[in-house]
Design a protein around this motif. Structure first.
Motif, PDB file in Angstrom:
ATOM      1  N   THR A  70      16.645  30.282  26.275  1.00 47.60           N
ATOM      2  CA  THR A  70      17.933  30.008  25.633  1.00 47.60           C
ATOM      3  C   THR A  70      18.994  31.039  25.981  1.00 47.60           C
ATOM      4  O   THR A  70      20.171  30.831  25.683  1.00 47.60           O
ATOM      5  N   ILE A  71      18.605  32.151  26.601  1.00 41.65           N
ATOM      6  CA  ILE A  71      19.557  33.243  26.845  1.00 41.65           C
ATOM      7  C   ILE A  71      20.146  33.134  28.242  1.00 41.65           C
ATOM      8  O   ILE A  71      19.432  33.024  29.240  1.00 41.65           O
ATOM      9  N   SER A  72      21.460  33.158  28.331  1.00 37.46           N
ATOM     10  CA  SER A  72      22.189  33.220  29.593  1.00 37.46           C
ATOM     11  C   SER A  72      23.414  34.091  29.366  1.00 37.46           C
ATOM     12  O   SER A  72      24.171  33.869  28.425  1.00 37.46           O
ATOM     13  N   GLY A  78      30.173  39.552  38.186  1.00 39.95           N
ATOM     14  CA  GLY A  78      30.499  38.139  38.344  1.00 39.95           C
ATOM     15  C   GLY A  78      29.295  37.222  38.390  1.00 39.95           C
ATOM     16  O   GLY A  78      29.437  36.003  38.344  1.00 39.95           O
ATOM     17  N   SER A  79      28.098  37.791  38.491  1.00 39.44           N
ATOM     18  CA  SER A  79      26.879  36.981  38.446  1.00 39.44           C
ATOM     19  C   SER A  79      26.472  36.775  36.983  1.00 39.44           C
ATOM     20  O   SER A  79      27.122  37.266  36.063  1.00 39.44           O
ATOM     21  N   HIS A  80      25.404  36.044  36.767  1.00 41.88           N
ATOM     22  CA  HIS A  80      24.873  35.923  35.415  1.00 41.88           C
ATOM     23  C   HIS A  80      23.359  35.784  35.482  1.00 41.88           C
ATOM     24  O   HIS A  80      22.794  35.379  36.501  1.00 41.88           O
ATOM     25  N   TYR A  81      22.685  36.211  34.411  1.00 42.69           N
ATOM     26  CA  TYR A  81      21.235  36.098  34.391  1.00 42.69           C
ATOM     27  C   TYR A  81      20.829  35.027  33.389  1.00 42.69           C
ATOM     28  O   TYR A  81      21.562  34.691  32.463  1.00 42.69           O
ATOM     29  N   PHE A  82      19.613  34.491  33.589  1.00 41.46           N
ATOM     30  CA  PHE A  82      19.085  33.482  32.669  1.00 41.46           C
ATOM     31  C   PHE A  82      17.568  33.542  32.696  1.00 41.46           C
ATOM     32  O   PHE A  82      16.968  34.154  33.577  1.00 41.46           O
ATOM     33  N   GLN A  83      16.948  32.919  31.688  1.00 42.26           N
ATOM     34  CA  GLN A  83      15.500  32.901  31.520  1.00 42.26           C
ATOM     35  C   GLN A  83      14.870  34.296  31.621  1.00 42.26           C
ATOM     36  O   GLN A  83      13.947  34.515  32.411  1.00 42.26           O
ATOM     37  N   LEU A 123      16.098  35.741  36.168  1.00 47.69           N
ATOM     38  CA  LEU A 123      16.719  35.121  37.329  1.00 47.69           C
ATOM     39  C   LEU A 123      18.213  35.434  37.290  1.00 47.69           C
ATOM     40  O   LEU A 123      18.876  35.204  36.278  1.00 47.69           O
ATOM     41  N   VAL A 124      18.713  35.988  38.367  1.00 50.93           N
ATOM     42  CA  VAL A 124      20.131  36.331  38.457  1.00 50.93           C
ATOM     43  C   VAL A 124      20.795  35.408  39.476  1.00 50.93           C
ATOM     44  O   VAL A 124      20.358  35.314  40.623  1.00 50.93           O
ATOM     45  N   PRO A 137      18.579  45.896  33.519  1.00 53.17           N
ATOM     46  CA  PRO A 137      18.615  47.005  32.550  1.00 53.17           C
ATOM     47  C   PRO A 137      18.814  46.479  31.130  1.00 53.17           C
ATOM     48  O   PRO A 137      19.596  45.556  30.912  1.00 53.17           O
ATOM     49  N   TRP A 138      18.109  47.080  30.187  1.00 59.20           N
ATOM     50  CA  TRP A 138      18.131  46.554  28.833  1.00 59.20           C
ATOM     51  C   TRP A 138      19.538  46.529  28.233  1.00 59.20           C
ATOM     52  O   TRP A 138      19.899  45.635  27.483  1.00 59.20           O
ATOM     53  N   LYS A 139      20.370  47.501  28.588  1.00 60.08           N
ATOM     54  CA  LYS A 139      21.732  47.539  28.042  1.00 60.08           C
ATOM     55  C   LYS A 139      22.537  46.318  28.476  1.00 60.08           C
ATOM     56  O   LYS A 139      23.438  45.873  27.763  1.00 60.08           O
ATOM     57  N   GLN A 140      22.229  45.766  29.653  1.00 62.60           N
ATOM     58  CA  GLN A 140      22.956  44.590  30.124  1.00 62.60           C
ATOM     59  C   GLN A 140      22.434  43.294  29.513  1.00 62.60           C
ATOM     60  O   GLN A 140      23.090  42.259  29.608  1.00 62.60           O
ATOM     61  N   LEU A 141      21.256  43.351  28.866  1.00 58.03           N
ATOM     62  CA  LEU A 141      20.733  42.146  28.247  1.00 58.03           C
ATOM     63  C   LEU A 141      21.586  41.711  27.057  1.00 58.03           C
ATOM     64  O   LEU A 141      21.706  40.528  26.762  1.00 58.03           O
TER      65      LEU A 141
END
Length: 210
Positions: A70-72, A78-83, A123-124, A137-141
């Motif tokens: 559910t997290i994105s 400019g990229s984004h992470y998911f799953q 996945l980025v 990195p956890w801070k970016q989560l």
């Protein structure tokens, strides 16, 4: 509200059963490994239990990895992470109620769990369409490291003549930290199928009377 009621009921029942569990008669030490493919849950724990005839207190400590689909979240470039697939150190305190049939025991278990995230992969996806699996990195989560939840489940265990137990259980984990709406959190939930082995460490006269 339903999740809040479930959390409060679990905690109150666990606390209310403590006086019964103070009369310990049999101590076990063992290992339990569990997992489930649909949400990539993997869990390995050391477990210690103090058991009477029908009731037991079981403590578990180990490592767990859970995927949260559910997290994105957008990243600064400019990229984004998911799953994200998050790894955490987890401790659980469970109550088990069981019924013994000769060398088999059927039981129900439930209790609270507390975990602290230590690592995460995700996945980025980049603007050019590329997608890579990488450590984030956890801070970016943008989520909390600490998570509170509960386990509920059923299981069966075989007790050998030497007291060694082989245990199979099916349980469901329900993350509850999203009950705090002002906090950013990783809400996790999902089933686990596990198998474990436990060795008897202490046998009292009280247990032999059962």
């Amino acid at each position: 509200m339903n999740r809040l009621c479930a959390a409060m009921t679990t905690l109150l029942f666990f606390a209310g059963s403590t006086p019964t569990l103070l009369a310990q008669s049999q101590t076990y030490l063992g290992f339990n490994g569990s997992g489930w493919p649909s949400n990539l849950q993997v869990r390995g724990v050391l477990q210690c239990s103090w058991e009477r005839k029908f009731v037991a207190k079981q403590l578990e400590f180990g490592y767990v990895r859970r995927e949260n689909i559910t997290i994105s979240k957008a990243l600064p470039d400019g990229s984004h992470y998911f799953q994200p697939l998050m790894g955490a150190i987890e401790g659980s305190a469970l109550v088990k109620f069981g019924f013994k049939f000769e060398q088999l025991r059927i039981f129900a278990l439930f209790g609270p769990s507390l975990s602290r995230g230590v690592e995460a992969e995700a996945l980025v996806s980049y603007e050019n369409g590329d997608a890579l699996q990488m450590v984030v990195p956890w801070k970016q989560l943008g989520i909390r490291r600490w998570e509170f939840g509960t386990y509920q489940g059923l299981g069966i265990e075989s007790i050998g003549r030497n007291g060694v137990k082989i245990q199979i259980d099916f349980r469901y984990y329900l993350g509850l930290t999203d009950l705090l709406p002002e906090e950013k959190t990783a809400y996790n939930q999902g089933p686990l199928l596990g198998i474990g082995i436990a060795l008897p460490l202490k046998h009292s006269a009280e247990e032999s009377s059962h």
